[in-house]
Scaffold this motif. Structure first.
Motif, PDB file in Angstrom:
ATOM      1  N   THR A   1       0.824  -1.217   0.000  1.00 62.32           N
ATOM      2  CA  THR A   1       0.000   0.000   0.000  1.00 62.32           C
ATOM      3  C   THR A   1       0.855   1.264   0.000  1.00 62.32           C
ATOM      4  O   THR A   1       0.407   2.321  -0.400  1.00 62.32           O
ATOM      5  N   GLY A   2       2.073   1.169   0.515  1.00 63.45           N
ATOM      6  CA  GLY A   2       2.952   2.331   0.627  1.00 63.45           C
ATOM      7  C   GLY A   2       2.792   3.089   1.923  1.00 63.45           C
ATOM      8  O   GLY A   2       3.574   4.006   2.216  1.00 63.45           O
ATOM      9  N   GLU A   3       1.802   2.730   2.730  1.00 66.50           N
ATOM     10  CA  GLU A   3       1.544   3.476   3.967  1.00 66.50           C
ATOM     11  C   GLU A   3       2.706   3.340   4.952  1.00 66.50           C
ATOM     12  O   GLU A   3       3.074   4.306   5.624  1.00 66.50           O
ATOM     13  N   GLY A   4       3.268   2.146   5.067  1.00 62.46           N
ATOM     14  CA  GLY A   4       4.381   1.952   5.990  1.00 62.46           C
ATOM     15  C   GLY A   4       5.573   2.805   5.608  1.00 62.46           C
ATOM     16  O   GLY A   4       6.218   3.422   6.471  1.00 62.46           O
ATOM     17  N   PHE A   5       5.876   2.856   4.325  1.00 61.96           N
ATOM     18  CA  PHE A   5       6.989   3.681   3.865  1.00 61.96           C
ATOM     19  C   PHE A   5       6.715   5.155   4.137  1.00 61.96           C
ATOM     20  O   PHE A   5       7.580   5.872   4.660  1.00 61.96           O
ATOM     21  N   ILE A   6       5.527   5.635   3.786  1.00 62.35           N
ATOM     22  CA  ILE A   6       5.210   7.053   3.949  1.00 62.35           C
ATOM     23  C   ILE A   6       5.284   7.461   5.415  1.00 62.35           C
ATOM     24  O   ILE A   6       5.878   8.489   5.763  1.00 62.35           O
ATOM     25  N   GLN A   7       4.684   6.657   6.298  1.00 62.32           N
ATOM     26  CA  GLN A   7       4.700   7.000   7.720  1.00 62.32           C
ATOM     27  C   GLN A   7       6.115   6.999   8.278  1.00 62.32           C
ATOM     28  O   GLN A   7       6.503   7.903   9.036  1.00 62.32           O
ATOM     29  N   THR A   8       6.911   6.000   7.904  1.00 60.94           N
ATOM     30  CA  THR A   8       8.288   5.914   8.399  1.00 60.94           C
ATOM     31  C   THR A   8       9.121   7.053   7.847  1.00 60.94           C
ATOM     32  O   THR A   8       9.907   7.679   8.569  1.00 60.94           O
ATOM     33  N   LYS A   9       8.974   7.337   6.570  1.00 56.86           N
ATOM     34  CA  LYS A   9       9.715   8.431   5.936  1.00 56.86           C
ATOM     35  C   LYS A   9       9.418   9.767   6.619  1.00 56.86           C
ATOM     36  O   LYS A   9      10.335  10.551   6.898  1.00 56.86           O
ATOM     37  N   ARG A  10       8.155  10.029   6.910  1.00 56.44           N
ATOM     38  CA  ARG A  10       7.802  11.302   7.541  1.00 56.44           C
ATOM     39  C   ARG A  10       8.374  11.400   8.948  1.00 56.44           C
ATOM     40  O   ARG A  10       8.805  12.481   9.373  1.00 56.44           O
ATOM     41  N   ARG A  11       8.415  10.292   9.677  1.00 62.82           N
ATOM     42  CA  ARG A  11       9.029  10.303  11.005  1.00 62.82           C
ATOM     43  C   ARG A  11      10.535  10.565  10.898  1.00 62.82           C
ATOM     44  O   ARG A  11      11.114  11.270  11.734  1.00 62.82           O
ATOM     45  N   LEU A  12      11.165   9.996   9.886  1.00 60.36           N
ATOM     46  CA  LEU A  12      12.596  10.238   9.679  1.00 60.36           C
ATOM     47  C   LEU A  12      12.874  11.711   9.410  1.00 60.36           C
ATOM     48  O   LEU A  12      13.829  12.288   9.941  1.00 60.36           O
ATOM     49  N   ILE A  13      12.043  12.331   8.586  1.00 61.48           N
ATOM     50  CA  ILE A  13      12.194  13.766   8.310  1.00 61.48           C
ATOM     51  C   ILE A  13      12.011  14.572   9.588  1.00 61.48           C
ATOM     52  O   ILE A  13      12.757  15.524   9.866  1.00 61.48           O
ATOM     53  N   GLU A  14      11.033  14.189  10.419  1.00 67.01           N
ATOM     54  CA  GLU A  14      10.808  14.870  11.694  1.00 67.01           C
ATOM     55  C   GLU A  14      12.042  14.781  12.592  1.00 67.01           C
ATOM     56  O   GLU A  14      12.306  15.693  13.382  1.00 67.01           O
ATOM     57  N   HIS A  15      12.789  13.695  12.467  1.00 66.46           N
ATOM     58  CA  HIS A  15      13.985  13.497  13.291  1.00 66.46           C
ATOM     59  C   HIS A  15      15.247  14.006  12.621  1.00 66.46           C
ATOM     60  O   HIS A  15      16.362  13.700  13.078  1.00 66.46           O
ATOM     61  N   GLY A  16      15.109  14.785  11.558  1.00 68.99           N
ATOM     62  CA  GLY A  16      16.253  15.492  11.011  1.00 68.99           C
ATOM     63  C   GLY A  16      16.849  14.978   9.724  1.00 68.99           C
ATOM     64  O   GLY A  16      17.850  15.523   9.247  1.00 68.99           O
ATOM     65  N   ALA A  17      16.275  13.914   9.129  1.00 68.00           N
ATOM     66  CA  ALA A  17      16.806  13.417   7.861  1.00 68.00           C
ATOM     67  C   ALA A  17      16.649  14.487   6.790  1.00 68.00           C
ATOM     68  O   ALA A  17      15.628  15.180   6.723  1.00 68.00           O
ATOM     69  N   LYS A  18      17.676  14.646   5.941  1.00 62.91           N
ATOM     70  CA  LYS A  18      17.612  15.628   4.864  1.00 62.91           C
ATOM     71  C   LYS A  18      16.624  15.189   3.795  1.00 62.91           C
ATOM     72  O   LYS A  18      15.821  15.966   3.308  1.00 62.91           O
ATOM     73  N   PHE A  19      16.732  13.952   3.368  1.00 65.45           N
ATOM     74  CA  PHE A  19      15.751  13.370   2.464  1.00 65.45           C
ATOM     75  C   PHE A  19      15.849  11.853   2.546  1.00 65.45           C
ATOM     76  O   PHE A  19      16.779  11.300   3.131  1.00 65.45           O
ATOM     77  N   VAL A  20      14.852  11.187   1.975  1.00 63.66           N
ATOM     78  CA  VAL A  20      14.736   9.735   2.065  1.00 63.66           C
ATOM     79  C   VAL A  20      14.559   9.166   0.663  1.00 63.66           C
ATOM     80  O   VAL A  20      13.764   9.677  -0.129  1.00 63.66           O
TER      81      VAL A  20
END
Length: 221
Positions: free
Chosen positions: A186-205
């Motif tokens: 579905t892509g939901e797991g990737f989207i949710q995890t990616k957004r949390r990574l950005i919240e924790h300072g990742a430049k991009f995913v």
């Protein structure tokens, strides 16, 4: 630093031979052709790569011989087998993605965790250690840890798939995160995890998937 807006890939003529990927003790050697990597798409604004199409079990009426080999490869990878083969496949693809090569010095390989700690260890600990060393990026196996086991949620909608995950900023902040998973449905797991990574300072995913579930027209709403 801006997220990558394009990519350059040249898979070339690679053929990898794996014993038994087709299933069974007497299965013939199976030729895995890297020229058949499927390619790129964008999900929630992130560049993603998947290597093969996956035909779900419920659609055995549509599965091909090649599809059966991919299904068996995914099953074995989930069980901690065929790790070296899967590393070779991802290494070939990653080595030819410009967006990754240009950011290798700040890249970290991070898996989307499995549903339980034990499954996660079996599937990803050795895999991440070997693949990250092979492609010259940081090993982010411990960047996302499980605070508790949970039921399998792959393929479901409307669930918080990061509720039992703890993110370790020291692995993530100011990094190019190569977020890897065995299967995208579905892509939901990737989207949710990616957004949390950005919240924790990742430049991009950048998303990396062994396979992507085929969306059949007769199942579309």
């Amino acid at each position: 630093m801006k997220p990558p807006q394009g990519h350059l890939v040249d898979f070339g003529a690679f053929r990898l031979v794996a014993s038994g990927v087709g299933g069974g003790d007497d299965a013939p050697e199976t030729v895995v052709d890297a020229r058949r990597f499927q390619g790129f798409f964008r999900l929630d604004g992130s560049l993603c790569l998947y290597l093969y199409d996956y035909c779900p079990v419920r659609r055995n009426d549509k599965i091909t011989f090649e599809g059966k080999k991919v299904s068996n490869l995914i099953f074995k990878f989930k069980s901690g087998h065929e790790t070296d083969l899967t590393i070779k496949l991802f290494s070939i693809a990653i080595s030819r993605i410009r967006a990754i090569q240009e950011n290798k010095h700040r890249a970290v390989l991070v898996p989307i965790p499995a549903s339980t700690r034990e499954k996660n260890r079996i599937r990803y600990e050795e895999f991440c250690r070997k693949l990250s060393a092979g492609i010259g990026v940081a090993d982010g196996y411990e960047a996302i840890t499980l605070t508790a086991n949970r039921p399998q949620l792959k393929g479901t909608h409307g669930q918080n798939k990061t509720a039992n995950l703890q993110f370790q900023p020291e692995y993530i902040k100011d990094k190019c995160v190569l977020l890897i998973d065995d299967l995208l449905t579905t892509g939901e797991g990737f989207i949710q995890t990616k957004r949390r990574l950005i919240e924790h300072g990742a430049k991009f995913v950048i998303g990396l998937f062994l396979a992507k579930t085929i969306a059949f027209e007769d199942e579309q709403e």
